[in-house]
Design a protein around this motif. Structure first.
Motif, mmCIF file in Angstrom:
data_model
loop_
_atom_site.group_PDB
_atom_site.id
_atom_site.type_symbol
_atom_site.label_atom_id
_atom_site.label_comp_id
_atom_site.label_asym_id
_atom_site.label_seq_id
_atom_site.Cartn_x
_atom_site.Cartn_y
_atom_site.Cartn_z
ATOM 1 N N LEU A 202 2.853 -0.398 -10.552
ATOM 2 C CA LEU A 202 1.728 -0.255 -9.619
ATOM 3 C C LEU A 202 1.279 1.201 -9.550
ATOM 4 C CD1 LEU A 202 -0.196 -1.435 -7.565
ATOM 5 C CD2 LEU A 202 1.615 -1.277 -5.839
ATOM 6 N N ALA A 203 2.241 2.119 -9.501
ATOM 7 C CA ALA A 203 1.887 3.543 -9.486
ATOM 8 C C ALA A 203 1.141 3.928 -10.757
ATOM 9 C CB ALA A 203 3.145 4.393 -9.326
ATOM 10 N N GLY A 204 1.523 3.323 -11.896
ATOM 11 C CA GLY A 204 0.831 3.612 -13.139
ATOM 12 C C GLY A 204 -0.621 3.189 -13.115
ATOM 13 N N LEU A 205 -0.904 2.044 -12.472
ATOM 14 C CA LEU A 205 -2.292 1.614 -12.333
ATOM 15 C C LEU A 205 -3.105 2.636 -11.544
ATOM 16 C CD1 LEU A 205 -2.115 -2.223 -11.532
ATOM 17 C CD2 LEU A 205 -3.138 -1.149 -13.539
ATOM 18 N N VAL A 206 -2.523 3.104 -10.443
ATOM 19 C CA VAL A 206 -3.227 4.072 -9.599
ATOM 20 C C VAL A 206 -3.383 5.399 -10.320
ATOM 21 C CG1 VAL A 206 -3.159 5.308 -7.408
ATOM 22 C CG2 VAL A 206 -2.368 2.931 -7.530
ATOM 23 N N ARG A 207 -2.309 5.841 -10.974
ATOM 24 C CA ARG A 207 -2.345 7.138 -11.659
ATOM 25 C C ARG A 207 -3.362 7.142 -12.792
ATOM 26 N NH1 ARG A 207 2.587 7.251 -12.469
ATOM 27 N NH2 ARG A 207 3.163 8.234 -10.498
ATOM 28 N N GLY A 208 -3.539 5.992 -13.436
ATOM 29 C CA GLY A 208 -4.503 5.927 -14.522
ATOM 30 C C GLY A 208 -5.923 6.159 -14.058
ATOM 31 N N ARG A 209 -6.203 5.902 -12.791
ATOM 32 C CA ARG A 209 -7.549 6.125 -12.249
ATOM 33 C C ARG A 209 -7.693 7.494 -11.597
ATOM 34 N NH1 ARG A 209 -8.469 0.110 -9.542
ATOM 35 N NH2 ARG A 209 -7.849 -1.061 -11.419
ATOM 36 N N LEU A 210 -6.568 8.044 -11.132
ATOM 37 C CA LEU A 210 -6.625 9.374 -10.520
ATOM 38 C C LEU A 210 -6.619 10.499 -11.552
ATOM 39 C CD1 LEU A 210 -4.144 9.002 -7.524
ATOM 40 C CD2 LEU A 210 -6.637 9.153 -7.399
ATOM 41 N N GLY A 211 -6.055 10.213 -12.718
ATOM 42 C CA GLY A 211 -5.873 11.279 -13.697
ATOM 43 C C GLY A 211 -4.483 11.859 -13.608
ATOM 44 N N LYS A 212 -4.123 12.659 -14.584
ATOM 45 C CA LYS A 212 -2.754 13.163 -14.672
ATOM 46 C C LYS A 212 -2.353 14.051 -13.508
ATOM 47 C CE LYS A 212 -4.008 17.137 -17.568
ATOM 48 N NZ LYS A 212 -3.745 17.826 -18.852
ATOM 49 N N ASP A 213 -3.316 14.667 -12.830
ATOM 50 C CA ASP A 213 -2.991 15.558 -11.715
ATOM 51 C C ASP A 213 -3.014 14.849 -10.364
ATOM 52 O OD1 ASP A 213 -2.762 17.720 -13.463
ATOM 53 O OD2 ASP A 213 -4.911 18.153 -13.346
ATOM 54 N N GLY A 214 -3.295 13.554 -10.350
ATOM 55 C CA GLY A 214 -3.375 12.831 -9.090
ATOM 56 C C GLY A 214 -1.998 12.557 -8.510
ATOM 57 N N PHE A 215 -1.918 12.530 -7.170
ATOM 58 C CA PHE A 215 -0.656 12.243 -6.480
ATOM 59 C C PHE A 215 -0.641 10.786 -6.066
ATOM 60 C CE2 PHE A 215 1.513 11.650 -2.384
ATOM 61 C CZ PHE A 215 2.805 11.973 -2.764
ATOM 62 N N VAL A 216 0.463 10.084 -6.382
ATOM 63 C CA VAL A 216 0.625 8.689 -6.022
ATOM 64 C C VAL A 216 1.825 8.562 -5.093
ATOM 65 C CG1 VAL A 216 0.963 6.342 -6.847
ATOM 66 C CG2 VAL A 216 -0.328 7.967 -8.239
ATOM 67 N N SER A 217 1.626 7.975 -3.928
ATOM 68 C CA SER A 217 2.700 7.816 -2.949
ATOM 69 C C SER A 217 3.614 6.669 -3.348
ATOM 70 C CB SER A 217 2.110 7.571 -1.562
ATOM 71 O OG SER A 217 3.114 7.164 -0.654
ATOM 72 N N ALA A 218 4.884 6.974 -3.582
ATOM 73 C CA ALA A 218 5.859 5.942 -3.933
ATOM 74 C C ALA A 218 6.069 4.972 -2.768
ATOM 75 C CB ALA A 218 7.181 6.581 -4.342
ATOM 76 N N LEU A 219 6.057 5.490 -1.526
ATOM 77 C CA LEU A 219 6.243 4.622 -0.359
ATOM 78 C C LEU A 219 5.091 3.638 -0.219
ATOM 79 C CD1 LEU A 219 7.612 7.112 2.341
ATOM 80 C CD2 LEU A 219 8.860 5.303 1.149
ATOM 81 N N GLU A 220 3.853 4.108 -0.473
ATOM 82 C CA GLU A 220 2.710 3.206 -0.403
ATOM 83 C C GLU A 220 2.815 2.119 -1.468
ATOM 84 O OE1 GLU A 220 -1.380 4.690 0.371
ATOM 85 O OE2 GLU A 220 -0.459 6.666 0.199
ATOM 86 N N CYS A 221 3.247 2.497 -2.664
ATOM 87 C CA CYS A 221 3.386 1.515 -3.741
ATOM 88 C C CYS A 221 4.428 0.466 -3.390
ATOM 89 C CB CYS A 221 3.765 2.221 -5.048
ATOM 90 S SG CYS A 221 2.437 3.209 -5.776
ATOM 91 N N GLU A 222 5.563 0.895 -2.815
ATOM 92 C CA GLU A 222 6.635 -0.048 -2.471
ATOM 93 C C GLU A 222 6.169 -1.026 -1.408
ATOM 94 O OE1 GLU A 222 9.912 -1.959 -0.742
ATOM 95 O OE2 GLU A 222 8.679 -0.505 0.340
ATOM 96 N N ALA A 223 5.436 -0.523 -0.386
ATOM 97 C CA ALA A 223 4.972 -1.400 0.682
ATOM 98 C C ALA A 223 3.877 -2.346 0.188
ATOM 99 C CB ALA A 223 4.455 -0.559 1.851
ATOM 100 N N ALA A 224 2.974 -1.824 -0.634
ATOM 101 C CA ALA A 224 1.864 -2.649 -1.116
ATOM 102 C C ALA A 224 2.334 -3.730 -2.070
ATOM 103 C CB ALA A 224 0.829 -1.760 -1.798
ATOM 104 N N LYS A 225 3.367 -3.444 -2.831
ATOM 105 C CA LYS A 225 3.879 -4.386 -3.824
ATOM 106 C C LYS A 225 4.237 -5.727 -3.204
ATOM 107 C CE LYS A 225 8.133 -4.043 -4.483
ATOM 108 N NZ LYS A 225 9.449 -3.441 -4.750
ATOM 109 N N ARG A 226 4.805 -5.721 -2.001
ATOM 110 C CA ARG A 226 5.295 -6.948 -1.384
ATOM 111 C C ARG A 226 4.312 -7.557 -0.412
ATOM 112 N NH1 ARG A 226 8.556 -5.407 1.872
ATOM 113 N NH2 ARG A 226 8.503 -3.187 1.546
ATOM 114 N N ALA A 227 3.261 -6.831 -0.046
ATOM 115 C CA ALA A 227 2.336 -7.320 0.977
ATOM 116 C C ALA A 227 0.900 -7.296 0.473
ATOM 117 C CB ALA A 227 2.470 -6.471 2.240
#
Length: 402
Positions: A202-227
Protein backbone atom coordinates in the motif's frame (compact mmCIF):
# COMPACT_ATOMS: atom_id res chain seq x y z
CA UNK A 1 -12.44 -14.12 41.79
CA UNK A 2 -10.41 -17.19 40.84
CA UNK A 3 -9.21 -17.16 37.25
CA UNK A 4 -6.90 -18.77 34.71
CA UNK A 5 -4.65 -16.96 32.27
CA UNK A 6 -3.92 -17.40 28.56
CA UNK A 7 -0.87 -15.78 26.94
CA UNK A 8 -0.20 -15.45 23.22
CA UNK A 9 3.31 -14.18 22.43
CA UNK A 10 3.19 -12.94 18.85
CA UNK A 11 5.94 -11.52 16.69
CA UNK A 12 4.51 -8.01 17.04
CA UNK A 13 2.19 -8.10 20.04
CA UNK A 14 1.80 -10.18 23.18
CA UNK A 15 -1.79 -10.60 24.39
CA UNK A 16 -3.07 -11.96 27.69
CA UNK A 17 -6.63 -13.03 28.45
CA UNK A 18 -8.34 -14.20 31.65
CA UNK A 19 -11.15 -16.72 32.11
CA UNK A 20 -13.10 -16.84 35.38
CA UNK A 21 -13.53 -20.20 37.05
CA UNK A 22 -16.87 -19.39 38.69
CA UNK A 23 -18.29 -17.15 35.99
CA UNK A 24 -18.87 -17.23 32.24
CA UNK A 25 -16.67 -19.60 30.23
CA UNK A 26 -15.80 -16.87 27.74
CA UNK A 27 -12.45 -15.08 28.13
CA UNK A 28 -11.68 -11.37 28.29
CA UNK A 29 -8.58 -9.49 27.19
CA UNK A 30 -6.46 -8.35 30.13
CA UNK A 31 -3.30 -6.96 28.53
CA UNK A 32 -1.79 -6.11 25.14
CA UNK A 33 1.86 -5.09 24.91
CA UNK A 34 4.49 -4.95 22.14
CA UNK A 35 6.65 -8.09 22.01
CA UNK A 36 9.81 -6.14 22.80
CA UNK A 37 12.42 -6.64 25.52
CA UNK A 38 15.13 -4.07 26.09
CA UNK A 39 18.28 -4.38 28.17
CA UNK A 40 19.37 -1.07 29.68
CA UNK A 41 22.83 0.15 30.67
CA UNK A 42 21.85 -0.49 34.29
CA UNK A 43 21.46 -4.20 33.55
CA UNK A 44 17.66 -4.25 33.89
CA UNK A 45 15.04 -5.31 31.36
CA UNK A 46 12.03 -3.25 30.31
CA UNK A 47 9.05 -4.38 28.27
CA UNK A 48 7.19 -2.67 25.46
CA UNK A 49 9.09 0.60 24.96
CA UNK A 50 12.23 1.27 22.94
CA UNK A 51 14.96 3.50 24.35
CA UNK A 52 17.75 4.45 21.91
CA UNK A 53 20.31 4.02 24.71
CA UNK A 54 19.46 0.34 25.31
CA UNK A 55 19.60 -2.95 23.38
CA UNK A 56 16.28 -4.26 22.07
CA UNK A 57 15.18 -7.76 21.07
CA UNK A 58 12.04 -8.63 19.09
CA UNK A 59 10.71 -11.59 17.14
CA UNK A 60 12.31 -14.03 19.56
CA UNK A 61 9.33 -16.37 20.01
CA UNK A 62 9.71 -17.70 16.46
CA UNK A 63 13.34 -18.59 17.25
CA UNK A 64 12.74 -20.68 20.35
CA UNK A 65 15.07 -23.68 20.15
CA UNK A 66 17.58 -21.88 17.93
CA UNK A 67 21.13 -22.52 19.14
CA UNK A 68 22.21 -18.98 18.15
CA UNK A 69 21.31 -16.54 20.96
CA UNK A 70 20.30 -12.89 20.72
CA UNK A 71 23.09 -10.44 21.43
CA UNK A 72 21.98 -7.62 23.72
CA UNK A 73 25.03 -5.55 24.47
CA UNK A 74 27.06 -7.53 27.02
CA UNK A 75 24.44 -10.30 27.22
CA UNK A 76 23.83 -13.33 25.00
CA UNK A 77 20.26 -14.49 25.54
CA UNK A 78 18.61 -17.56 23.99
CA UNK A 79 15.23 -16.92 22.38
CA UNK A 80 13.43 -19.16 24.85
CA UNK A 81 14.86 -17.18 27.78
CA UNK A 82 13.60 -13.89 26.33
CA UNK A 83 10.21 -15.44 25.67
CA UNK A 84 10.02 -16.74 29.24
CA UNK A 85 11.00 -13.32 30.63
CA UNK A 86 8.22 -11.65 28.68
CA UNK A 87 5.66 -14.23 29.85
CA UNK A 88 6.84 -13.79 33.44
CA UNK A 89 6.36 -10.01 33.14
CA UNK A 90 2.88 -10.43 31.65
CA UNK A 91 1.85 -12.75 34.48
CA UNK A 92 3.11 -10.21 37.02
CA UNK A 93 1.11 -7.40 35.40
CA UNK A 94 -2.10 -9.44 35.42
CA UNK A 95 -1.53 -10.50 39.04
CA UNK A 96 -1.11 -6.85 40.01
CA UNK A 97 -4.46 -6.05 38.41
CA UNK A 98 -6.37 -9.11 39.66
CA UNK A 99 -4.88 -9.16 43.14
CA UNK A 100 -4.13 -12.89 43.10
CA UNK A 101 -2.17 -15.51 41.19
CA UNK A 102 -3.87 -17.36 38.30
CA UNK A 103 -4.85 -20.95 39.08
CA UNK A 104 -3.25 -22.06 35.81
CA UNK A 105 -1.48 -20.51 32.82
CA UNK A 106 -1.70 -21.63 29.18
CA UNK A 107 0.77 -20.31 26.60
CA UNK A 108 0.13 -20.68 22.88
CA UNK A 109 2.82 -21.82 20.44
CA UNK A 110 3.04 -22.53 16.68
CA UNK A 111 1.53 -25.87 15.74
CA UNK A 112 4.74 -26.90 14.03
CA UNK A 113 6.76 -27.01 17.26
CA UNK A 114 8.03 -30.46 18.18
CA UNK A 115 8.98 -31.85 21.61
CA UNK A 116 12.41 -30.20 21.59
CA UNK A 117 11.19 -26.62 21.15
CA UNK A 118 8.35 -27.12 23.62
CA UNK A 119 10.82 -28.57 26.10
CA UNK A 120 13.16 -25.60 25.69
CA UNK A 121 10.35 -23.18 26.52
CA UNK A 122 9.15 -25.30 29.45
CA UNK A 123 12.68 -25.31 30.89
CA UNK A 124 13.07 -21.53 30.43
CA UNK A 125 9.73 -20.90 32.13
CA UNK A 126 10.73 -23.06 35.09
CA UNK A 127 13.97 -21.12 35.44
CA UNK A 128 12.08 -17.82 35.80
CA UNK A 129 9.63 -19.31 38.32
CA UNK A 130 6.67 -20.13 36.05
CA UNK A 131 5.85 -23.77 36.81
CA UNK A 132 2.10 -24.40 36.53
CA UNK A 133 1.85 -23.86 32.78
CA UNK A 134 0.46 -25.71 29.75
CA UNK A 135 1.59 -25.15 26.17
CA UNK A 136 -1.26 -25.05 23.64
CA UNK A 137 -0.86 -25.15 19.82
CA UNK A 138 -2.24 -21.99 18.24
CA UNK A 139 -4.92 -23.68 16.09
CA UNK A 140 -6.19 -25.58 19.16
CA UNK A 141 -6.50 -22.29 21.05
CA UNK A 142 -8.33 -20.72 18.11
CA UNK A 143 -10.69 -23.68 17.97
CA UNK A 144 -11.29 -23.59 21.73
CA UNK A 145 -12.27 -19.93 21.56
CA UNK A 146 -14.79 -20.82 18.88
CA UNK A 147 -16.14 -23.86 20.78
CA UNK A 148 -17.19 -21.71 23.74
CA UNK A 149 -19.98 -20.23 21.63
CA UNK A 150 -20.93 -22.78 18.99
CA UNK A 151 -21.56 -26.52 19.12
CA UNK A 152 -18.89 -28.63 17.39
CA UNK A 153 -19.97 -32.22 16.83
CA UNK A 154 -17.60 -35.19 17.22
CA UNK A 155 -15.66 -36.03 14.04
CA UNK A 156 -16.34 -32.58 12.56
CA UNK A 157 -13.41 -30.45 11.43
CA UNK A 158 -12.45 -26.79 11.67
CA UNK A 159 -9.88 -25.02 9.51
CA UNK A 160 -7.77 -22.19 10.94
CA UNK A 161 -6.41 -19.49 8.63
CA UNK A 162 -3.83 -17.48 10.62
CA UNK A 163 -2.37 -14.27 9.18
CA UNK A 164 -0.52 -11.82 11.39
CA UNK A 165 1.98 -9.09 10.78
CA UNK A 166 4.89 -11.44 9.97
CA UNK A 167 3.56 -15.00 9.79
CA UNK A 168 1.02 -17.13 7.97
CA UNK A 169 -0.16 -20.67 8.73
CA UNK A 170 -3.02 -22.96 7.78
CA UNK A 171 -4.30 -25.77 10.00
CA UNK A 172 -7.09 -28.32 10.22
CA UNK A 173 -8.28 -29.65 13.58
CA UNK A 174 -10.81 -32.41 14.26
CA UNK A 175 -13.22 -32.76 17.17
CA UNK A 176 -12.84 -36.03 19.07
CA UNK A 177 -15.49 -38.00 20.95
CA UNK A 178 -13.97 -36.75 24.21
CA UNK A 179 -14.72 -33.12 23.24
CA UNK A 180 -11.06 -32.37 22.63
CA UNK A 181 -9.25 -31.68 19.34
CA UNK A 182 -6.53 -33.32 17.32
CA UNK A 183 -4.37 -31.82 14.59
CA UNK A 184 -5.14 -33.19 11.12
CA UNK A 185 -2.84 -31.00 9.03
CA UNK A 186 -0.69 -27.92 9.39
CA UNK A 187 1.28 -25.74 6.95
CA UNK A 188 3.63 -22.88 7.88
CA UNK A 189 3.90 -20.17 5.24
CA UNK A 190 7.50 -19.55 4.18
CA UNK A 191 7.44 -17.26 1.16
CA UNK A 192 3.96 -15.82 1.71
CA UNK A 193 3.14 -12.18 2.27
CA UNK A 194 1.80 -11.25 5.71
CA UNK A 195 0.37 -8.07 7.24
CA UNK A 196 3.57 -6.02 7.17
CA UNK A 197 4.08 -6.88 3.50
CA UNK A 198 0.59 -5.61 2.65
CA UNK A 199 1.45 -2.37 4.44
CA UNK A 200 4.52 -2.06 2.19
CA UNK A 201 2.47 -2.72 -0.95
CA UNK A 202 0.00 0.00 0.00
CA UNK A 203 2.85 2.39 0.82
CA UNK A 204 4.35 1.60 -2.58
CA UNK A 205 1.15 2.67 -4.31
CA UNK A 206 1.19 5.98 -2.46
CA UNK A 207 4.92 6.53 -2.94
CA UNK A 208 4.60 5.96 -6.67
CA UNK A 209 2.32 8.99 -6.89
CA UNK A 210 4.24 11.20 -4.47
CA UNK A 211 7.62 10.61 -6.06
CA UNK A 212 10.83 9.40 -4.48
CA UNK A 213 11.00 12.32 -2.03
CA UNK A 214 7.43 11.90 -0.75
CA UNK A 215 6.77 10.85 2.86
CA UNK A 216 4.39 7.94 3.44
CA UNK A 217 3.01 7.31 6.93
CA UNK A 218 3.41 3.66 7.92
CA UNK A 219 0.74 4.05 10.63
CA UNK A 220 -1.76 5.40 8.10
CA UNK A 221 -1.03 2.50 5.76
CA UNK A 222 -1.51 -0.08 8.54
CA UNK A 223 -4.84 1.44 9.61
CA UNK A 224 -6.13 1.90 6.07
CA UNK A 225 -5.21 -1.64 5.05
CA UNK A 226 -7.80 -3.18 7.37
CA UNK A 227 -10.52 -0.53 7.18
CA UNK A 228 -10.76 0.20 3.47
CA UNK A 229 -13.90 2.01 2.41
CA UNK A 230 -14.47 2.89 -1.24
CA UNK A 231 -11.26 4.90 -0.96
CA UNK A 232 -8.71 6.09 1.60
CA UNK A 233 -6.41 9.09 1.72
CA UNK A 234 -2.83 8.46 2.84
CA UNK A 235 -0.31 11.29 2.99
CA UNK A 236 -2.65 13.34 0.82
CA UNK A 237 -2.99 10.65 -1.87
CA UNK A 238 -6.30 8.91 -2.56
CA UNK A 239 -6.18 5.15 -3.15
CA UNK A 240 -9.36 3.30 -4.07
CA UNK A 241 -10.24 -0.11 -2.69
CA UNK A 242 -10.13 -1.63 -6.18
CA UNK A 243 -6.60 -0.31 -6.72
CA UNK A 244 -5.39 -1.81 -3.46
CA UNK A 245 -7.10 -5.15 -4.07
CA UNK A 246 -5.57 -5.32 -7.55
CA UNK A 247 -2.14 -4.66 -6.06
CA UNK A 248 -2.36 -7.40 -3.43
CA UNK A 249 -4.42 -9.92 -5.43
CA UNK A 250 -1.44 -12.16 -6.35
CA UNK A 251 -0.37 -12.34 -2.69
CA UNK A 252 -3.89 -13.11 -1.48
CA UNK A 253 -4.32 -15.80 -4.14
CA UNK A 254 -1.04 -17.38 -3.02
CA UNK A 255 -2.28 -17.51 0.59
CA UNK A 256 -5.64 -18.99 -0.38
CA UNK A 257 -4.06 -21.61 -2.66
CA UNK A 258 -1.77 -22.76 0.15
CA UNK A 259 -4.73 -22.88 2.51
CA UNK A 260 -6.83 -25.03 0.16
CA UNK A 261 -3.88 -27.42 -0.32
CA UNK A 262 -3.65 -27.74 3.47
CA UNK A 263 -7.34 -28.71 3.55
CA UNK A 264 -6.78 -31.55 1.10
CA UNK A 265 -9.88 -33.75 1.01
CA UNK A 266 -11.20 -32.44 4.34
CA UNK A 267 -14.50 -30.57 4.22
CA UNK A 268 -14.43 -28.32 7.31
CA UNK A 269 -17.56 -27.09 9.03
CA UNK A 270 -16.06 -23.60 9.22
CA UNK A 271 -12.92 -21.60 8.53
CA UNK A 272 -11.72 -19.54 11.51
CA UNK A 273 -9.77 -16.37 10.74
CA UNK A 274 -6.99 -15.57 13.23
CA UNK A 275 -4.55 -12.64 13.29
CA UNK A 276 -4.98 -8.92 12.76
CA UNK A 277 -4.25 -9.00 9.02
CA UNK A 278 -7.46 -11.03 8.61
CA UNK A 279 -9.34 -7.79 9.24
CA UNK A 280 -8.79 -7.00 5.55
CA UNK A 281 -12.15 -7.77 3.87
CA UNK A 282 -10.38 -9.14 0.80
CA UNK A 283 -9.09 -12.10 2.84
CA UNK A 284 -12.55 -13.25 3.92
CA UNK A 285 -13.98 -12.62 0.46
CA UNK A 286 -11.26 -14.69 -1.23
CA UNK A 287 -11.69 -17.57 1.22
CA UNK A 288 -15.48 -17.50 0.89
CA UNK A 289 -15.09 -17.92 -2.86
CA UNK A 290 -12.66 -20.83 -2.43
CA UNK A 291 -14.38 -22.98 0.23
CA UNK A 292 -17.91 -24.28 0.64
CA UNK A 293 -18.39 -23.49 4.31
CA UNK A 294 -18.70 -20.61 6.74
CA UNK A 295 -15.80 -18.17 7.05
CA UNK A 296 -15.80 -16.70 10.56
CA UNK A 297 -13.83 -14.04 12.42
CA UNK A 298 -14.13 -12.11 15.64
CA UNK A 299 -14.21 -8.32 15.64
CA UNK A 300 -10.58 -8.44 16.83
CA UNK A 301 -9.15 -11.67 15.33
CA UNK A 302 -5.70 -10.85 16.72
CA UNK A 303 -7.08 -11.66 20.21
CA UNK A 304 -8.65 -15.02 19.38
CA UNK A 305 -5.62 -17.18 20.24
CA UNK A 306 -5.02 -15.55 23.64
CA UNK A 307 -8.69 -15.95 24.56
CA UNK A 308 -8.66 -19.56 23.41
CA UNK A 309 -5.53 -20.24 25.47
CA UNK A 310 -7.37 -18.95 28.55
CA UNK A 311 -10.32 -21.24 27.81
CA UNK A 312 -7.85 -24.12 27.39
CA UNK A 313 -6.34 -23.32 30.79
CA UNK A 314 -9.82 -23.56 32.30
CA UNK A 315 -10.33 -26.97 30.68
CA UNK A 316 -7.07 -28.21 32.19
CA UNK A 317 -8.57 -27.60 35.63
CA UNK A 318 -12.24 -28.52 35.18
CA UNK A 319 -12.02 -30.99 32.27
CA UNK A 320 -14.15 -30.95 29.10
CA UNK A 321 -16.65 -33.38 30.62
CA UNK A 322 -17.55 -30.79 33.27
CA UNK A 323 -18.37 -28.09 30.72
CA UNK A 324 -21.91 -27.95 29.27
CA UNK A 325 -22.34 -27.82 25.52
CA UNK A 326 -22.45 -24.18 24.39
CA UNK A 327 -25.54 -22.43 23.13
CA UNK A 328 -25.25 -21.15 19.56
CA UNK A 329 -24.58 -17.41 19.48
CA UNK A 330 -23.70 -14.82 16.85
CA UNK A 331 -20.57 -13.15 18.16
CA UNK A 332 -18.25 -13.40 15.15
CA UNK A 333 -18.82 -11.89 11.78
CA UNK A 334 -17.24 -12.15 8.39
CA UNK A 335 -18.57 -11.98 4.85
CA UNK A 336 -21.80 -14.00 4.73
CA UNK A 337 -21.80 -15.45 8.26
CA UNK A 338 -22.18 -14.19 11.81
CA UNK A 339 -20.98 -16.66 14.43
CA UNK A 340 -17.68 -18.05 15.65
CA UNK A 341 -16.11 -20.67 17.75
CA UNK A 342 -12.83 -22.46 18.47
CA UNK A 343 -11.76 -25.78 20.39
CA UNK A 344 -8.62 -27.09 22.00
CA UNK A 345 -7.35 -30.61 22.46
CA UNK A 346 -5.94 -32.61 25.33
CA UNK A 347 -2.60 -31.13 26.25
CA UNK A 348 0.04 -33.63 27.25
CA UNK A 349 1.98 -32.78 30.37
CA UNK A 350 5.68 -32.15 29.82
CA UNK A 351 7.99 -35.15 30.07
CA UNK A 352 11.58 -34.15 30.69
CA UNK A 353 12.89 -37.36 29.14
CA UNK A 354 11.23 -36.36 25.87
CA UNK A 355 13.16 -33.09 25.70
CA UNK A 356 16.73 -34.23 26.24
CA UNK A 357 18.00 -33.64 22.70
CA UNK A 358 16.98 -31.67 19.62
CA UNK A 359 15.54 -33.58 16.64
CA UNK A 360 18.09 -34.99 14.17
CA UNK A 361 19.12 -32.71 11.35
CA UNK A 362 20.69 -33.53 7.97
CA UNK A 363 24.48 -33.13 7.86
CA UNK A 364 25.65 -29.71 6.68
CA UNK A 365 29.28 -28.78 6.08
CA UNK A 366 29.70 -25.29 7.54
CA UNK A 367 32.48 -23.42 9.27
CA UNK A 368 32.02 -23.30 13.06
CA UNK A 369 30.75 -20.05 14.53
CA UNK A 370 32.46 -18.86 17.69
CA UNK A 371 29.79 -17.41 19.99
CA UNK A 372 30.70 -14.88 22.68
CA UNK A 373 30.60 -16.30 26.22
CA UNK A 374 27.63 -15.37 28.35
CA UNK A 375 28.69 -12.85 30.94
CA UNK A 376 25.64 -13.30 33.18
CA UNK A 377 24.03 -16.69 33.71
CA UNK A 378 20.58 -15.38 34.44
CA UNK A 379 19.17 -12.04 33.33
CA UNK A 380 15.74 -12.18 34.95
CA UNK A 381 16.78 -10.21 37.98
CA UNK A 382 14.78 -7.08 37.22
CA UNK A 383 12.00 -6.33 34.78
CA UNK A 384 10.84 -2.75 34.79
CA UNK A 385 7.18 -2.11 33.85
CA UNK A 386 7.27 -0.04 30.70
CA UNK A 387 4.86 0.54 27.86
CA UNK A 388 1.95 -1.04 29.74
CA UNK A 389 -1.16 -1.62 27.67
CA UNK A 390 -4.56 -2.14 29.22
CA UNK A 391 -7.32 -4.34 27.99
CA UNK A 392 -9.23 -1.26 26.80
CA UNK A 393 -9.12 -0.40 23.11
CA UNK A 394 -6.23 1.72 21.98
CA UNK A 395 -4.31 2.23 18.79
CA UNK A 396 -1.88 -0.49 19.85
CA UNK A 397 -4.75 -2.99 20.00
CA UNK A 398 -5.33 -2.49 16.28
CA UNK A 399 -1.96 -3.89 15.25
CA UNK A 400 -1.83 -7.17 13.36
CA UNK A 401 -0.55 -8.70 16.57
CA UNK A 402 1.03 -11.92 15.33
Amino acid sequence: MAYVLGVDVGTTRTTAAVCRLDGARDAEIALVVPSLLQLTDAGTFSVGDVDPTGWTASGFVRRVGDAVPFSLGPESCPAEELTALLIMWVIGEVVAREGEQPRHVAVSHPAGWGPYRRGQLYAALRQVGVHDVTLVPEPFAAAENHAVRSRVLPDSSLAVFSLGSHAFSASVVKRTSGRTFELVNHVEGIDHHAGADFDDLLAGLVRGRLGKDGFVSALECEAAKRAFGPAVVISGVEVTRDEFVEEIRPSVDHLVCTFTRALGAVQPDAVLLVGGACRMPVIGDALSAAVDCRVLAEAAPEHSVAKGAAVAARLVLVGPEAEPEPIETSVLVHTREASLRFPVGEIARPDDEEFTAPPPRPPVDVSPLELPPRRVKRVARVLKPAGRRSGSRSRDDDEDGR
